[in-house]
Design an enzyme around this catalytic site. Structure first.
Site, PDB file in Angstrom:
ATOM      1  N   LYS A  56      -5.216   8.872   0.219  1.00 22.85           N
ATOM      2  CA  LYS A  56      -4.783   8.952  -1.186  1.00 22.85           C
ATOM      3  C   LYS A  56      -4.413  10.405  -1.448  1.00 22.85           C
ATOM      4  O   LYS A  56      -5.297  11.278  -1.497  1.00 22.85           O
ATOM      5  CB  LYS A  56      -5.937   8.516  -2.096  1.00 22.85           C
ATOM      6  CG  LYS A  56      -5.647   8.624  -3.582  1.00 22.85           C
ATOM      7  CD  LYS A  56      -5.353   7.283  -4.220  1.00 22.85           C
ATOM      8  CE  LYS A  56      -5.134   7.427  -5.722  1.00 22.85           C
ATOM      9  NZ  LYS A  56      -4.639   6.184  -6.319  1.00 22.85           N
ATOM     10  N   GLU A  91      -1.871   5.401  -0.405  1.00 24.67           N
ATOM     11  CA  GLU A  91      -1.856   4.836  -1.767  1.00 24.67           C
ATOM     12  C   GLU A  91      -1.414   5.883  -2.780  1.00 24.67           C
ATOM     13  O   GLU A  91      -2.044   6.939  -2.908  1.00 24.67           O
ATOM     14  CB  GLU A  91      -3.244   4.312  -2.167  1.00 24.67           C
ATOM     15  CG  GLU A  91      -3.142   3.621  -3.527  1.00 24.67           C
ATOM     16  CD  GLU A  91      -4.455   3.332  -4.233  1.00 24.67           C
ATOM     17  OE1 GLU A  91      -5.519   3.267  -3.576  1.00 24.67           O
ATOM     18  OE2 GLU A  91      -4.409   3.190  -5.474  1.00 24.67           O
ATOM     19  N   GLY A  92      -0.367   5.578  -3.531  1.00 26.34           N
ATOM     20  CA  GLY A  92       0.115   6.492  -4.566  1.00 26.34           C
ATOM     21  C   GLY A  92      -0.819   6.543  -5.762  1.00 26.34           C
ATOM     22  O   GLY A  92      -1.849   5.877  -5.818  1.00 26.34           O
ATOM     23  N   VAL A 115      -2.319  -1.935 -11.262  1.00 19.09           N
ATOM     24  CA  VAL A 115      -1.693  -3.204 -10.837  1.00 19.09           C
ATOM     25  C   VAL A 115      -2.396  -3.798  -9.611  1.00 19.09           C
ATOM     26  O   VAL A 115      -2.058  -4.896  -9.188  1.00 19.09           O
ATOM     27  CB  VAL A 115      -0.190  -3.046 -10.533  1.00 19.09           C
ATOM     28  CG1 VAL A 115       0.597  -2.745 -11.797  1.00 19.09           C
ATOM     29  CG2 VAL A 115       0.059  -2.000  -9.475  1.00 19.09           C
ATOM     30  N   GLY A 116      -3.346  -3.029  -9.055  1.00 26.24           N
ATOM     31  CA  GLY A 116      -4.068  -3.535  -7.892  1.00 26.24           C
ATOM     32  C   GLY A 116      -3.697  -2.848  -6.584  1.00 26.24           C
ATOM     33  O   GLY A 116      -3.945  -3.382  -5.501  1.00 26.24           O
ATOM     34  N   GLY A 119      -9.984 -11.735  -8.561  1.00 25.45           N
ATOM     35  CA  GLY A 119     -11.406 -11.775  -8.220  1.00 25.45           C
ATOM     36  C   GLY A 119     -11.700 -11.189  -6.852  1.00 25.45           C
ATOM     37  O   GLY A 119     -12.859 -11.013  -6.478  1.00 25.45           O
ATOM     38  N   THR A 167      -7.180  11.004  -9.222  1.00 26.51           N
ATOM     39  CA  THR A 167      -7.590  11.557 -10.518  1.00 26.51           C
ATOM     40  C   THR A 167      -8.653  10.662 -11.147  1.00 26.51           C
ATOM     41  O   THR A 167      -8.873   9.526 -10.734  1.00 26.51           O
ATOM     42  CB  THR A 167      -6.395  11.699 -11.487  1.00 26.51           C
ATOM     43  OG1 THR A 167      -5.835  10.410 -11.712  1.00 26.51           O
ATOM     44  CG2 THR A 167      -5.335  12.629 -10.931  1.00 26.51           C
TER      45      THR A 167
HETATM   46  N1  LIG Z   1      -7.059  -9.247  -7.422  1.00 29.49           N
HETATM   47  C1  LIG Z   1      -7.820  -8.713  -8.389  1.00 29.49           C
HETATM   48  N2  LIG Z   1      -8.714  -9.476  -9.056  1.00 29.49           N
HETATM   49  C2  LIG Z   1      -9.487  -8.967 -10.019  1.00 29.49           C
HETATM   50  N3  LIG Z   1      -9.488  -7.684 -10.390  1.00 29.49           N
HETATM   51  C3  LIG Z   1      -8.611  -6.890  -9.769  1.00 29.49           C
HETATM   52  C4  LIG Z   1      -7.735  -7.351  -8.740  1.00 29.49           C
HETATM   53  N4  LIG Z   1      -7.001  -6.315  -8.304  1.00 29.49           N
HETATM   54  C5  LIG Z   1      -7.403  -5.248  -9.021  1.00 29.49           C
HETATM   55  N5  LIG Z   1      -8.360  -5.599  -9.892  1.00 29.49           N
HETATM   56  C6  LIG Z   1      -9.070  -4.721 -10.834  1.00 29.49           C
HETATM   57  O1  LIG Z   1      -8.121  -4.117 -11.710  1.00 29.49           O
HETATM   58  C7  LIG Z   1      -8.409  -2.729 -11.847  1.00 29.49           C
HETATM   59  C8  LIG Z   1      -7.223  -1.940 -11.351  1.00 29.49           C
HETATM   60  O2  LIG Z   1      -7.010  -2.220  -9.966  1.00 29.49           O
HETATM   61  P1  LIG Z   1      -6.727  -1.086  -8.929  1.00 29.49           P
HETATM   62  O3  LIG Z   1      -7.747  -0.005  -9.067  1.00 29.49           O
HETATM   63  O4  LIG Z   1      -6.566  -1.711  -7.573  1.00 29.49           O
HETATM   64  O5  LIG Z   1      -5.322  -0.573  -9.511  1.00 29.49           O
HETATM   65  P2  LIG Z   1      -4.413   0.615  -8.976  1.00 29.49           P
HETATM   66  O6  LIG Z   1      -3.015   0.112  -9.053  1.00 29.49           O
HETATM   67  O7  LIG Z   1      -4.923   1.031  -7.647  1.00 29.49           O
HETATM   68  O8  LIG Z   1      -4.609   1.770 -10.057  1.00 29.49           O
HETATM   69  P3  LIG Z   1      -4.467   3.388  -9.852  1.00 29.49           P
HETATM   70  O9  LIG Z   1      -3.087   3.731 -10.309  1.00 29.49           O
HETATM   71  O10 LIG Z   1      -5.541   3.911 -10.766  1.00 29.49           O
HETATM   72  O11 LIG Z   1      -4.707   3.728  -8.417  1.00 29.49           O
HETATM   73  C9  LIG Z   1      -9.696  -2.453 -11.060  1.00 29.49           C
HETATM   74  O12 LIG Z   1     -10.786  -2.547 -11.938  1.00 29.49           O
HETATM   75  C10 LIG Z   1      -9.728  -3.582 -10.056  1.00 29.49           C
HETATM   76  O13 LIG Z   1     -11.039  -3.917  -9.626  1.00 29.49           O
HETATM   77 MG   LIG Z   2      -5.770   2.777  -7.081  1.00 27.85          MG
END
Ligand SMILES: Nc1ncnc2c1ncn2[C@@H]1O[C@H](COP(=O)(O)OP(=O)(O)OP(=O)(O)O)[C@@H](O)[C@H]1O
Ligand SMILES: [Mg+2]
Length: 243
Positions: free
Chosen positions: A43, A114-115, A19-20, A207, A47
């Site tokens: 973190k 970060e979870g 989700v980012g 982006g 994984t």
């Molecule tokens: N604002 C954004 N714009 C474009 N791509 C994004 C954006 N935020 C995240 N992404 C892309 O989406 C994917 C997932 O984002 P991210 O790794 O931040 O998720 P996460 O919630 O940290 O996942 P995880 O549970 O694996 O830690 C990545 O490839 C990241 O580059």
């Molecule tokens: Mg992540």
């Protein structure tokens, strides 16, 4: 009334994996560094990354320039417990994570944690979750990263309820990837989420991870206006030497 107080540990959780959270973690770190706070990110369980490869904390370091750390790292791209089982590895305990975070807190004003995946993913061999970790920390608050698209309202409300059930302070919501041309579902979701009592801290533009680190560091503070007041108050208190 003053700003709500910024906790010593900001736990970044999400409604789901992907989700980012990592990008939001980087944006929170950049904002806090920008107001003059000493910040690091942690973190507990990474994984899906082999030894030597860059994981989520590597991405936070690349985007912010701030040194970070991991509790443990497992190769399989899956939840921590099954990933550890595949390798025959023991996961750090909840007490291990609390100790590491308290050591990091001794040298920093704020530790951003970060979870892995969503809030109730198990992080330890005893089945404790990020929610248990947040609840075990003496001074923590959660940032909840949510999607903008259809389905986000139910996932957001479920996670809020789980936080509230455990008396974990919710600092606010962040939209992890906000499009430059939102559709009607996204704008009505934004309206709904903004009206929740904890409010929306902000949104990271779609982006953002592709921005150069310099641009990311310059722009990130403007994405999270709901956190700015808290961060500035914490920086002022830190300069004055008041808690
Ligand atoms: N604002 C954004 N714009 C474009 N791509 C994004 C954006 N935020 C995240 N992404 C892309 O989406 C994917 C997932 O984002 P991210 O790794 O931040 O998720 P996460 O919630 O940290 O996942 P995880 O549970 O694996 O830690 C990545 O490839 C990241 O580059
Ligand atoms: Mg992540």
């Amino acid at each position: 009334m003053g700003e709500p107080r910024l906790p010593a540990v900001v736990v970044v959780t999400g409604t789901d994996t992907d989700v980012g959270k990592t990008v939001v973690t980087a944006a929170v770190v950049a904002l806090l560094v920008g107001v003059g706070l000493r910040v690091t990110a942690y973190k507990p369980t990474q994984t899906g990354v082999a030894p030597g490869e860059s994981g989520d904390m590597g991405e936070v370091e690349r985007l912010t320039g701030v040194p970070t750390s991991e509790g443990t790292r497992l190769r399989a791209p899956m939840a921590p417990r099954p990933a550890a089982r595949l390798e025959g590895a023991a996961l750090p305990t909840l007490a291990d994570h609390v100790d590491i975070i308290s050591d990091l807190s001794a040298g920093h004003d704020v530790v951003v944690v970060e979870g892995a995946g969503g809030l109730l993913v198990e992080l330890t061999d005893d089945g404790e979750t990020l929610a248990d970790l947040a609840a075990a920390l003496p001074d923590s608050g959660a940032v909840l990263v949510v999607r903008s698209a259809l389905g986000t309202l139910n996932h957001t409300m479920l996670t809020r309820e789980a936080l509230s059930h455990r008396s974990i302070r919710l600092l606010g919501l962040v939209l992890g990837a906000w499009p430059s041309h939102p559709d009607m579902i996204e704008t009505t979701n934004l309206d709904y989420l903004s009206a929740l009592p904890e409010g929306l801290l902000g949104q990271v533009p779609r982006g953002a991870p592709a921005l150069s680190p310099d641009v990311f560091r310059g722009e990130a503070p403007t994405w999270l206006p709901g956190l700015t007041g808290m961060a500035e108050s914490a920086a002022t208190a830190q300069r004055r030497g008041t808690p």
